[in-house]
Design an enzyme around this catalytic site. Structure first.
Site, PDB file in Angstrom:
ATOM      1  N   ARG A 170     -22.426 106.325  25.600  1.00 41.50           N
ATOM      2  CA  ARG A 170     -23.765 106.105  24.989  1.00 41.50           C
ATOM      3  C   ARG A 170     -24.854 106.005  26.055  1.00 41.50           C
ATOM      4  O   ARG A 170     -25.804 105.241  25.927  1.00 41.50           O
ATOM      5  CB  ARG A 170     -23.797 104.846  24.121  1.00 41.50           C
ATOM      6  CG  ARG A 170     -22.972 104.852  22.840  1.00 41.50           C
ATOM      7  CD  ARG A 170     -23.372 105.937  21.880  1.00 41.50           C
ATOM      8  NE  ARG A 170     -22.578 107.132  22.139  1.00 41.50           N
ATOM      9  CZ  ARG A 170     -21.314 107.299  21.759  1.00 41.50           C
ATOM     10  NH1 ARG A 170     -20.713 106.410  21.051  1.00 41.50           N
ATOM     11  NH2 ARG A 170     -20.654 108.387  22.057  1.00 41.50           N
ATOM     12  N   SER A 227     -25.459 102.234  14.812  1.00 41.63           N
ATOM     13  CA  SER A 227     -24.913 101.039  15.468  1.00 41.63           C
ATOM     14  C   SER A 227     -26.008 100.362  16.286  1.00 41.63           C
ATOM     15  O   SER A 227     -26.627 101.003  17.131  1.00 41.63           O
ATOM     16  CB  SER A 227     -23.774 101.426  16.407  1.00 41.63           C
ATOM     17  OG  SER A 227     -22.753 102.037  15.669  1.00 41.63           O
ATOM     18  N   GLU A 269     -27.876  99.335  21.469  1.00 41.16           N
ATOM     19  CA  GLU A 269     -27.728 100.785  21.694  1.00 41.16           C
ATOM     20  C   GLU A 269     -29.071 101.512  21.646  1.00 41.16           C
ATOM     21  O   GLU A 269     -29.316 102.411  22.439  1.00 41.16           O
ATOM     22  CB  GLU A 269     -26.757 101.356  20.650  1.00 41.16           C
ATOM     23  CG  GLU A 269     -26.454 102.821  20.888  1.00 41.16           C
ATOM     24  CD  GLU A 269     -25.459 103.383  19.877  1.00 41.16           C
ATOM     25  OE1 GLU A 269     -24.334 102.869  19.812  1.00 41.16           O
ATOM     26  OE2 GLU A 269     -25.822 104.318  19.157  1.00 41.16           O
TER      27      GLU A 269
HETATM   28  C1  FAD Z   1     -27.651 106.178   9.989  1.00 44.68           C
HETATM   29  C2  FAD Z   1     -27.526 106.447  11.468  1.00 44.68           C
HETATM   30  C3  FAD Z   1     -26.301 106.845  12.018  1.00 44.68           C
HETATM   31  C4  FAD Z   1     -26.167 107.109  13.383  1.00 44.68           C
HETATM   32  N1  FAD Z   1     -24.942 107.483  13.859  1.00 44.68           N
HETATM   33  C5  FAD Z   1     -24.799 107.735  15.190  1.00 44.68           C
HETATM   34  C6  FAD Z   1     -23.525 108.126  15.716  1.00 44.68           C
HETATM   35  O1  FAD Z   1     -22.538 108.278  14.983  1.00 44.68           O
HETATM   36  N2  FAD Z   1     -23.417 108.350  17.052  1.00 44.68           N
HETATM   37  C7  FAD Z   1     -24.494 108.219  17.896  1.00 44.68           C
HETATM   38  O2  FAD Z   1     -24.323 108.436  19.101  1.00 44.68           O
HETATM   39  N3  FAD Z   1     -25.703 107.874  17.421  1.00 44.68           N
HETATM   40  C8  FAD Z   1     -25.891 107.628  16.106  1.00 44.68           C
HETATM   41  N4  FAD Z   1     -27.110 107.241  15.617  1.00 44.68           N
HETATM   42  C9  FAD Z   1     -28.251 107.081  16.538  1.00 44.68           C
HETATM   43  C10 FAD Z   1     -29.179 108.314  16.607  1.00 44.68           C
HETATM   44  O3  FAD Z   1     -29.115 109.077  15.434  1.00 44.68           O
HETATM   45  C11 FAD Z   1     -28.891 109.234  17.779  1.00 44.68           C
HETATM   46  O4  FAD Z   1     -28.962 108.520  18.989  1.00 44.68           O
HETATM   47  C12 FAD Z   1     -29.856 110.425  17.831  1.00 44.68           C
HETATM   48  O5  FAD Z   1     -29.440 111.337  18.834  1.00 44.68           O
HETATM   49  C13 FAD Z   1     -31.286 110.003  18.109  1.00 44.68           C
HETATM   50  O6  FAD Z   1     -32.085 111.159  17.916  1.00 44.68           O
HETATM   51  P1  FAD Z   1     -33.608 111.064  17.511  1.00 44.68           P
HETATM   52  O7  FAD Z   1     -34.132 112.463  17.517  1.00 44.68           O
HETATM   53  O8  FAD Z   1     -33.780 110.315  16.264  1.00 44.68           O
HETATM   54  O9  FAD Z   1     -34.186 110.244  18.747  1.00 44.68           O
HETATM   55  P2  FAD Z   1     -35.480 109.279  18.742  1.00 44.68           P
HETATM   56  O10 FAD Z   1     -35.121 108.014  18.050  1.00 44.68           O
HETATM   57  O11 FAD Z   1     -36.686 110.007  18.294  1.00 44.68           O
HETATM   58  O12 FAD Z   1     -35.599 108.968  20.311  1.00 44.68           O
HETATM   59  C14 FAD Z   1     -34.612 108.192  20.957  1.00 44.68           C
HETATM   60  C15 FAD Z   1     -34.992 108.055  22.441  1.00 44.68           C
HETATM   61  O13 FAD Z   1     -34.902 109.326  23.070  1.00 44.68           O
HETATM   62  C16 FAD Z   1     -36.175 109.716  23.587  1.00 44.68           C
HETATM   63  N5  FAD Z   1     -36.290 111.148  23.315  1.00 44.68           N
HETATM   64  C17 FAD Z   1     -36.181 111.777  22.107  1.00 44.68           C
HETATM   65  N6  FAD Z   1     -36.281 113.104  22.278  1.00 44.68           N
HETATM   66  C18 FAD Z   1     -36.466 113.317  23.605  1.00 44.68           C
HETATM   67  C19 FAD Z   1     -36.644 114.472  24.407  1.00 44.68           C
HETATM   68  N7  FAD Z   1     -36.650 115.703  23.870  1.00 44.68           N
HETATM   69  N8  FAD Z   1     -36.813 114.325  25.743  1.00 44.68           N
HETATM   70  C20 FAD Z   1     -36.785 113.098  26.316  1.00 44.68           C
HETATM   71  N9  FAD Z   1     -36.628 111.961  25.605  1.00 44.68           N
HETATM   72  C21 FAD Z   1     -36.464 112.074  24.269  1.00 44.68           C
HETATM   73  C22 FAD Z   1     -37.200 108.887  22.846  1.00 44.68           C
HETATM   74  O14 FAD Z   1     -38.380 108.715  23.608  1.00 44.68           O
HETATM   75  C23 FAD Z   1     -36.436 107.588  22.660  1.00 44.68           C
HETATM   76  O15 FAD Z   1     -36.463 106.843  23.856  1.00 44.68           O
HETATM   77  C24 FAD Z   1     -27.283 106.971  14.243  1.00 44.68           C
HETATM   78  C25 FAD Z   1     -28.526 106.581  13.708  1.00 44.68           C
HETATM   79  C26 FAD Z   1     -28.638 106.323  12.327  1.00 44.68           C
HETATM   80  C27 FAD Z   1     -29.974 105.917  11.761  1.00 44.68           C
END
Ligand code: FAD
Length: 353
Positions: free
Chosen positions: A175, A252, A345
């Site tokens: 992670r 998580s 996380e």
């Molecule tokens: C219901 C649910 C289930 C989930 N299950 C999992 C799972 O099974 N496994 C897991 O690992 N995660 C899980 N997650 C967490 C999450 O979905 C992942 O970490 C996902 O990859 C985050 O993507 P996002 O586009 O929403 O990121 P955001 O929330 O928009 O951003 C997260 C971080 O990354 C940065 N960021 C985003 N895009 C970029 C970019 N292009 N360049 C640089 N920085 C960037 C942002 O500034 C922020 O700091 C879950 C979340 C939810 C709500």
């Protein structure tokens, strides 16, 4: 939340100015300004002009791994909405697929499964965008993106140019990666190397193998792997559903702690698995439940999901302050009971635990 819908404005007005509109927790106060990038050069341009003007910039894609304070973010929020999936090469080692950073992750997984490309099927149903997956080396059900990422394209603020980074340069861990908690890079696209096969990668996760009626190490049809993962995830509130507040979370909230094996003596019957020389990984969900925090344990407008102990949820009237209060109560309770420290996380913005 439809990731494809963005609000294109430099002077946003309510309600879109409130970052709760862009997070899966539906929490987060106002932004200074909100801009949207649908092309990579717009995203890079926004990063460059914010730097030139000395403006703070927060990149948001799916908003599914951020906890934003109730006071919001006093700077520019860049909503990343770039799209595109393209096969850029194929050889004996596999098919190289380039995915734009803003492409919804699960759309890409669905495309891979439909196209007979194997390697990401067990990551079905994870919210957010493809470009966010390297940030914390997204993983689930025995797969993580580090297994298939061939390269990450990222604008490097220090170099002032786009770099193509190898997996080694990305520093992937459990992670985490060089991208997490560091705003040096804007990920613009990710290259995945997938196998041309109608069958999944070998199933590594015991619960998934059981649900598939398979043995660990077996391969199953891609569609079956995806459908089974989606079903397992939905049962745990881990697939976004606007009607189901058990999914109003960041997934998580705590990572599984890695501790010295010597600590196990004080923890008794906790399940654990090896995590490198002298270290073991413990399931945070087990620690939380056994420290006295069951599913549904509630705070003020927030609660542990009724379906998954690791998900802290907004029940509709929550605030970030209340969510963090609940997280602190849980963290402190686990520390007092087991002497183990839980770490969040998601990325915390304008708030702390
Ligand atoms: C219901 C649910 C289930 C989930 N299950 C999992 C799972 O099974 N496994 C897991 O690992 N995660 C899980 N997650 C967490 C999450 O979905 C992942 O970490 C996902 O990859 C985050 O993507 P996002 O586009 O929403 O990121 P955001 O929330 O928009 O951003 C997260 C971080 O990354 C940065 N960021 C985003 N895009 C970029 C970019 N292009 N360049 C640089 N920085 C960037 C942002 O500034 C922020 O700091 C879950 C979340 C939810 C709500």
């Amino acid at each position: 939340m439809d990731l494809r819908v963005g609000v294109v404005t430099d002077t946003p007005s309510a309600p879109e100015r409130f970052l709760s509109a862009y997070t899966t927790l539906r929490l987060g106060g106002p932004a200074g300004t909100v801009t949207t990038a649908v092309h990579t050069d717009e995203a890079v341009g926004a990063v460059q002009s914010a730097a030139a003007a000395g403006r703070r910039l927060l990149v948001l894609a799916g908003g599914s791994n951020v906890v934003i304070g109730d006071d919001g973010f006093d700077g520019e929020v860049l909503l990343l909405r770039t799209r595109g999936v393209e096969v850029v090469g194929e050889d004996a080692s596999g098919v190289l697929v380039r995915v734009a950073a803003g492409e919804p992750w699960d759309d890409f997984v669905a495309y891979a499964v439909t196209s007979g490309l194997s390697g990401v099927e067990c990551l079905s149903g994870i919210p957010g965008a493809a470009g966010s997956t390297p940030i914390q080396n997204v993983g689930a059900y025995g797969q993580e993106v580090a297994h298939t990422i061939a390269a990450v394209h990222a604008y490097d603020r220090q170099a002032g140019a786009i770099r193509v980074m190898t997996p080694e340069e990305c520093g992937f861990g459990y992670r985490t990666s060089v991208f997490k908690h560091d705003d040096r890079y804007l990920v613009t696209a990710v290259d995945f190397r997938l196998s041309r096969s109608g069958e999944s990668a070998p199933i590594r996760y015991a619960e998934l193998a059981r649900s598939l009626g398979a043995e660990a190490g077996d391969r199953v049809p891609l569609r079956q792997a995806r459908d089974t993962v989606l079903k397992l995830r939905a049962g745990k509130g881990m697939v976004l559903d606007p009607e189901d507040r058990d999914t109003w979370s960041v997934g998580s909230f705590f990572t599984n702690p890695v501790v010295p094996a010597g600590l196990l003596a004080g923890i008794g019957e906790a399940p654990h698995w090896p995590a490198g020389e002298g270290l073991v990984k413990l399931p945070a969900a087990w620690l939380i439940e056994h420290a006295g925090f069951p599913k549904g344990f509630a705070g003020d407008g927030v609660a542990i999901s009724g379906k998954h102990t690791l998900a802290l949820t907004n029940r509709g009237s929550g605030t970030t302050a209340a969510l963090l209060d609940l997280a602190r109560t849980i963290r402190d309770g686990v520390r007092a009971r087991y002497g183990v420290e839980l770490h969040p996380e998601p990325v915390l913005v304008g708030c702390e635990l």
